[in-house]
Scaffold this active site. Structure first.
Site, PDB file in Angstrom:
ATOM      1  N   SER A  69       0.824  -1.219   0.000  1.00 35.64           N
ATOM      2  CA  SER A  69       0.000   0.000   0.000  1.00 35.64           C
ATOM      3  C   SER A  69       0.853   1.262   0.000  1.00 35.64           C
ATOM      4  O   SER A  69       0.629   2.179  -0.806  1.00 35.64           O
ATOM      5  CB  SER A  69      -0.943  -0.004   1.203  1.00 35.64           C
ATOM      6  OG  SER A  69      -0.218   0.029   2.427  1.00 35.64           O
ATOM      7  N   ASP A  70       1.838   1.315   0.893  1.00 27.59           N
ATOM      8  CA  ASP A  70       2.573   2.574   1.001  1.00 27.59           C
ATOM      9  C   ASP A  70       3.581   2.768  -0.126  1.00 27.59           C
ATOM     10  O   ASP A  70       3.815   3.899  -0.561  1.00 27.59           O
ATOM     11  CB  ASP A  70       3.238   2.729   2.375  1.00 27.59           C
ATOM     12  CG  ASP A  70       4.070   1.546   2.797  1.00 27.59           C
ATOM     13  OD1 ASP A  70       4.161   0.561   2.044  1.00 27.59           O
ATOM     14  OD2 ASP A  70       4.638   1.592   3.910  1.00 27.59           O
TER      15      ASP A  70
END
Length: 719
Positions: A448-449
């Site tokens: 995600s990041d």
């Protein structure tokens, strides 16, 4: 091979003959054995830097302002950029990764090159505990049975004599700790594969669990991906119960690793025998009960045919993991495990050779020797942060950095994932088309990041006048869609996937040495990165049809971040050390929706927390013990990376008093070397609460970012 002697009788290769090769994001170290090869492939500044050799980079003018210091930092760091546009670095720290790779090579009769053998011996000698000679879970940890038994075995595999002082000292410590019989589960599995432990002494890891319906709350498909993909091949190997044929090395290790006579040990009585110092997450009564039930199931009840069906099912999943990651796999534990599984099943094969090759992606050379990284690199992650630091300094349009930034953009362009995994649902994979991985495209995992930071960085660069637009609108929308698919019901973002089960699953945590390993968790860091990427997307495409959706995602995420704040005003860091790291991210999220310490009680508390930890020298220094205990713990020394995180957080919060922030900036400037670099200090990262990992490039990317933000807010001067 040319050798010279260092620190006693340990040989070394000639460091000037090592080269780091990059090919479509893949980074591998190569040793040049002839003078002709050396002449044809000159050593770069990056090679020299990573190997601890003099780089020859010049002394720069003494910086008088924060932006001068940022330029000096960029002058140095830009020379470390690889030809494809990314920045490489060591990603070591965990001391069980090198054993996983080398034991797999040993078990599969893979050739371990002579230069590897020499440099692995050097590294393990350099990283042995200076007091007792053992090894811990990570490089800054105390000696444990897990670390000492496995790394001792590696030294013997790569040819160190048991009479060498390094082995003698380590063996003495291992025996004082109780011997290899007291190693935790992962150690028992690796030693069993070697023929240095017996499978009946391993707690059950039945492949039949994978045959359960997906709706079962504890189905392995609901586990965190790193846990899931390690226990997948482990379950297959546990069911096979095969080991490397006994030879002189294993016979010797059976004598050296144990306090007791190997032949006298009833291993079945020692499934739960683990040294107290190794245990971070003790067994629960639920786990002990399940282990007893599964032991009875496997020994007396489970039909052979069902085990065969389960193994076939698991093997199909192993093959899909290999194919969906170009045989790299999610990390340096399941890759070696998959190698052994494929070797035991297929013998010499294309898949086995591919694993032998991709294990090289995890090996890293430095001045201390050869280690194993925690992934196949940090290419996309670190490159994104460098881009953002340059933009924060206002250097995006500076002609001096244009070529560097174009190369960085080209790298992110080539490394975006363009397709979904094969049999995505069957293999329990998250949507990935449009994602940026932590390392390289072929590894193939959504994070995600890293997706968010990649999206943000590309959008920032492509908005700079004159910068080429390499990543299309459609591909940027794919990236935003990946992020939108990853928000959880509580508004937070996890790491690789949606949260598929609750924290109660830790009752089944069998790893013993890690916490929070069984399932995905909500993370303030990942959540902040996600909404910052999405908000940058909306700035670029203000009339996008999913604008309302994005705004709702941001609102819910900000609410989660507020709820995750600790009573003292900090946020706990799950991926960096520790409270300073997460507080930097969380304050950025609140800032993005217009909050400041003037109108936000959450940010006022954050400021109070940060100011309470500032040291007399103007900096901050946080120990990795914060991650283990959940309590802010001071480091022995002030840390430039913690200082950068803390001053960024204060500026995110809109703190108007210049003095404390300026003192932190001045410390960053004082620590900078005449050639523009910052020296390596304490370890920066963490995973699963108990294992630390290195992010050496943070001392460049976040210091430069902090200097740039300060100059923009307070002016380009310090008193």
């Amino acid at each position: 091979m040319n050798e010279s002697t260092i620190s006693g009788d340990l040989p070394t290769t000639e460091l000037a003959r090592w080269r780091l090769k990059t090919e479509d994001g893949r980074q591998t170290w190569h040793y040049l054995k002839t003078d002709e090869e050396v002449a044809a492939w000159p050593q770069s500044a990056a090679d020299k830097y990573h190997l601890g050799l003099p780089t020859g980079l010049p002394t720069l003018p003494t910086p008088g302002t924060p932006l001068d210091a940022a330029r000096n930092g960029l002058s140095f760091f830009s020379q470390l950029q690889l030809s494809e546009g990314q920045w490489a670095s060591e990603y070591g720290g965990p001391m069980f990764l090198l054993p996983a790779t080398m034991i797999a090579y040993f078990v599969t009769n893979s050739e371990i090159p002579g230069e590897w053998r020499i440099e692995i011996q050097r590294y393990l000698a350099a990283r042995a505990n200076p007091e007792d000679g053992g090894w811990g879970l990570h490089i800054e940890g105390e000696s444990t049975v897990f670390g000492t038994a496995l790394n001792y075995a590696v030294l013997r595999i790569v040819g160190m004599s048991p009479d060498h002082p390094v082995c003698v000292k380590a063996r003495k410590t291992l025996h004082a700790l109780g011997g290899a019989l007291q190693t935790p589960l992962w150690g028992k599995v690796l030693l069993s594969l070697m023929g240095c432990y017996k499978w009946e002494g391993v707690n059950p890891i039945p492949p039949e669990m994978w045959l359960l319906p997906d709706w079962v709350p504890f189905h392995p498909g609901r586990w965190w991906v790193h846990c899931r993909q390690v226990f997948l091949p482990m379950s297959y190997l546990y069911s096979l119960k095969k080991a490397r044929p006994v030879d002189d090395v294993t016979i010797a290790l059976r004598k050296e690793l144990y306090v007791e006579s190997y032949d006298s040990i009833d291993f079945s009585l020692h499934r739960n025998t683990v040294a107290p110092g190794d245990i971070y997450h003790p067994h629960t009564k639920v786990l002990d009960a399940m282990n007893w039930i599964l032991t009875v199931w496997g020994k007396w009840i489970c039909p052979d045919k069902l085990q065969e069906i389960a193994r076939d099912h698991v093997y199909r999943l192993i093959k899909l993991e290999d194919e969906n990651s170009d045989y790299c796999c999610v990390g340096p534990v399941n890759n070696p495990m998959n190698l052994v599984a494929r070797y035991f099943t297929e013998g010499e094969s294309h898949a086995v050779n591919m694993h032998r090759e991709t294990i090289k992606d995890f090996l890293w050379m430095k001045n201390e020797g050869m280690l194993a990284n925690g992934t196949d690199g940090v290419q996309c992650w670190d490159t994104s942060f460098l881009i953002q630091g340059v933009v924060e300094c206002g250097f995006g349009g500076d002609p001096r950095y244009r070529d560097m930034l174009i190369k960085a953009l080209q790298f992110l362009d080539t490394q975006q994932i363009r397709e979904e995994p094969k049999e995505k649902d069957f293999s329990y994979r998250q949507q990935r088309k449009g994602a940026w991985p932590f390392s390289k495209r072929k590894q193939g995992y959504t994070v995600s990041d890293t997706t968010a930071e990649g999206l943000k960085s590309v959008l920032l660069l492509q908005s700079v006048p004159g910068m080429p637009k390499l990543v299309s609108d459609e591909r940027l929308q794919d990236s935003a869609n990946v992020l939108l698919s990853m928000q959880n019901a509580n508004g937070a973002f996890a790491s690789y996937e949606l949260i598929r089960a609750g924290p109660w699953m830790e009752a089944l945590n069998a790893a013993e040495v890690f916490g929070r390993i069984m399932v995905e968790y909500p993370y303030p860091e990942c959540s902040t990165a996600a909404i910052m990427g999405l908000q940058q997307f909306l700035k670029t495409y203000p009339n996008h049809p999913r604008r309302t959706k994005v705004e709702n995602v941001v609102r819910r995420t900000v609410q989660y971040i507020k709820e995750a704040q600790e009573p003292d005003g900090s946020w706990y860091g799950n991926w960096g050390i520790c409270f300073t790291y997460a507080t930097m991210f969380a304050t950025e999220a609140l800032k993005s929706v217009g909050e400041t310490c003037d109108n936000s009680s959450a940010l006022r508390k954050a400021v109070e927390f940060l100011l309470s930890k500032q040291r007399d020298d103007g900096g901050w220094g946080e120990s990795y013990k914060s991650c283990e205990t959940g309590i802010y713990t001071e480091h022995e020394e002030t840390q430039v990376v913690n200082t950068a995180w803390a001053v960024i957080a204060l500026m995110n919060a809109g703190y108007k008093e210049r003095g404390p922030i300026e003192r932190g900036i001045k410390l960053i400037m004082r620590r900078q070397q005449p050639n523009g670099e910052w020296l390596q200090e304490g370890i920066e990262g963490v995973f699963n609460k108990s294992c630390m990992i290195s992010y050496p490039n943070y001392k460049f990317t976040f210091t430069i970012k902090a200097l740039g933000i300060y100059a923009r807010i307070f002016g380009n001067e310090v008193c």
